[in-house]
Design an enzyme around this catalytic site. Structure first.
Site, PDB file in Angstrom:
ATOM      1  N   SER A  51      66.993  58.459 -17.746  1.00 38.91           N
ATOM      2  CA  SER A  51      65.734  59.199 -17.671  1.00 38.91           C
ATOM      3  C   SER A  51      64.699  58.371 -16.910  1.00 38.91           C
ATOM      4  O   SER A  51      64.890  57.170 -16.672  1.00 38.91           O
ATOM      5  CB  SER A  51      65.194  59.531 -19.066  1.00 38.91           C
ATOM      6  OG  SER A  51      64.877  58.337 -19.784  1.00 38.91           O
TER       7      SER A  51
ATOM      8  N   ASP B 284      72.875  53.518 -20.680  1.00 39.22           N
ATOM      9  CA  ASP B 284      71.798  54.032 -21.523  1.00 39.22           C
ATOM     10  C   ASP B 284      72.313  54.116 -22.958  1.00 39.22           C
ATOM     11  O   ASP B 284      73.515  54.211 -23.196  1.00 39.22           O
ATOM     12  CB  ASP B 284      71.360  55.421 -21.040  1.00 39.22           C
ATOM     13  CG  ASP B 284      69.927  55.752 -21.448  1.00 39.22           C
ATOM     14  OD1 ASP B 284      69.026  55.613 -20.604  1.00 39.22           O
ATOM     15  OD2 ASP B 284      69.717  56.139 -22.617  1.00 39.22           O
TER      16      ASP B 284
ATOM     17  N   ASP C  86      74.064  49.723 -26.557  1.00 41.43           N
ATOM     18  CA  ASP C  86      72.880  49.198 -27.226  1.00 41.43           C
ATOM     19  C   ASP C  86      72.642  47.807 -26.654  1.00 41.43           C
ATOM     20  O   ASP C  86      73.423  46.880 -26.888  1.00 41.43           O
ATOM     21  CB  ASP C  86      73.125  49.125 -28.735  1.00 41.43           C
ATOM     22  CG  ASP C  86      71.968  48.506 -29.506  1.00 41.43           C
ATOM     23  OD1 ASP C  86      70.978  48.063 -28.864  1.00 41.43           O
ATOM     24  OD2 ASP C  86      72.061  48.431 -30.741  1.00 41.43           O
TER      25      ASP C  86
ATOM     26  N   ASN D 218      66.004  47.890 -16.075  1.00 38.50           N
ATOM     27  CA  ASN D 218      64.928  48.876 -16.198  1.00 38.50           C
ATOM     28  C   ASN D 218      64.604  49.225 -17.644  1.00 38.50           C
ATOM     29  O   ASN D 218      63.470  49.553 -17.952  1.00 38.50           O
ATOM     30  CB  ASN D 218      65.323  50.140 -15.437  1.00 38.50           C
ATOM     31  CG  ASN D 218      64.444  51.322 -15.778  1.00 38.50           C
ATOM     32  OD1 ASN D 218      63.308  51.429 -15.331  1.00 38.50           O
ATOM     33  ND2 ASN D 218      64.970  52.237 -16.607  1.00 38.50           N
TER      34      ASN D 218
ATOM     35  N   TYR E 172      53.567  44.510 -26.202  1.00 40.58           N
ATOM     36  CA  TYR E 172      54.176  44.972 -24.956  1.00 40.58           C
ATOM     37  C   TYR E 172      53.714  44.104 -23.787  1.00 40.58           C
ATOM     38  O   TYR E 172      54.514  43.658 -22.964  1.00 40.58           O
ATOM     39  CB  TYR E 172      53.796  46.435 -24.722  1.00 40.58           C
ATOM     40  CG  TYR E 172      54.273  47.017 -23.410  1.00 40.58           C
ATOM     41  CD1 TYR E 172      55.601  47.418 -23.252  1.00 40.58           C
ATOM     42  CD2 TYR E 172      53.400  47.188 -22.338  1.00 40.58           C
ATOM     43  CE1 TYR E 172      56.040  47.964 -22.053  1.00 40.58           C
ATOM     44  CE2 TYR E 172      53.826  47.733 -21.138  1.00 40.58           C
ATOM     45  CZ  TYR E 172      55.151  48.121 -21.002  1.00 40.58           C
ATOM     46  OH  TYR E 172      55.582  48.655 -19.819  1.00 40.58           O
TER      47      TYR E 172
ATOM     48  N   LYS F  23      56.177  41.762 -21.374  1.00 44.23           N
ATOM     49  CA  LYS F  23      56.307  41.963 -19.931  1.00 44.23           C
ATOM     50  C   LYS F  23      55.838  40.734 -19.159  1.00 44.23           C
ATOM     51  O   LYS F  23      56.368  40.416 -18.093  1.00 44.23           O
ATOM     52  CB  LYS F  23      55.535  43.210 -19.503  1.00 44.23           C
ATOM     53  CG  LYS F  23      56.171  44.513 -19.982  1.00 44.23           C
ATOM     54  CD  LYS F  23      57.576  44.714 -19.427  1.00 44.23           C
ATOM     55  CE  LYS F  23      58.119  46.096 -19.752  1.00 44.23           C
ATOM     56  NZ  LYS F  23      59.459  46.337 -19.161  1.00 44.23           N
TER      57      LYS F  23
END
Length: 246
Positions: free
Chosen positions: A17, A38, A64, A87, A149, A153
């Site tokens: 997605s 995924d 996973d 990603n 988050y 990152k």
């Protein structure tokens, strides 16, 4: 490049997605055989079938990414990769005083540790001249309402630079892309009020498309891109020009 059925081989995590799916499609159109990874098996199979119907060379694996043994086993079962796109990631919002250590651990487990595991295993067999692209976030510069988050990152950017130095002798180029506001399923977790506030901070007044990120990935994994490594490319519609924002 090493060939798989006469094609170079790429693997994209979170490929069912959003930015991942757009990247799978773009790399397949570029001539790669693409492994779509995924955790959502049903969606992965549906999207893989759709892309195959277009004549694209795509296959999927359900995985996973927090299962280290399974991650290493998958890579060991594949031919050497020419390109790896890390990603997959998680995002949610928490007020600063509400963020728990569990929130931090969850963000780091997916956004950093899973990337490190996969990158390390892939690097063992990746041929000289391979390409690795990590999807970071413009938020690593600083942002409100998700410190866990942001920190994960920022750590991913640091890992990208470290990996680039470690693998430079083999001409394996490692770079990061820092997307800004991109219209993906993750973005739709925002409340309408937060979404409006984010759009108001965009110089362009709009969110980007997953394809915008996919095109940047295509550039970085291209065999013609041979002198860029350890860098962060912003795909954010100019958001980073105005400071950290909200």
């Amino acid at each position: 490049m090493t060939q798989h059925n006469t094609k170079p081989l790429a693997l994209v995590t979170g490929g069912a997605s959003g930015m991942g799916l757009a990247t799978v499609g773009r790399l397949a159109h570029d001539g790669f055989a693409v492994v779509l990874v995924d955790r959502d098996g049903k969606l992965a199979e549906t999207e893989t079938a759709r892309l195959k119907a277009q004549g694209l060379d795509v296959r999927c694996h359900v995985l996973d990414l927090t299962d280290e043994a399974a991650v290493r086993a998958l890579i060991q079962s594949l031919p050497p990769l020419n390109a790896l796109v890390n990603n997959a990631g998680i995002f949610d919002e928490r007020k600063f005083l509400d963020v728990s250590n569990t929130d931090f651990r969850r963000a780091y487990e997916i956004n950093l540790i899973a990337v490190a595991t996969l990158t390390q295993e892939v690097a063992k067999t990746m041929p000289n001249g391979g390409r690795i692209v990590n999807i970071a976030s413009r938020a690593y510069l600083g942002a409100k309402n998700h410190p866990h988050y942001v920190a994960s990152k920022a750590a991913l950017v640091g890992y990208t630079r470290a990996s680039a130095m470690e693998l430079a002798a083999r001409n394996i180029l490692v770079n990061a892309i820092a997307p800004g506001l991109i219209d993906t399923p993750l973005l739709r977790n925002l409340t309408p009020e937060r979404m409006a506030a984010q759009l108001a901070l965009q110089p362009t007044g709009k969110a980007g498309r997953p394809e915008d990120v996919a095109h940047a990935v295509s550039f970085l994994v291209s065999a013609q891109t041979d002198f860029i490594t350890g860098q962060v490319i912003f795909v954010d519609g100019g958001k980073s020009l105005g400071g950290s924002g909200a």
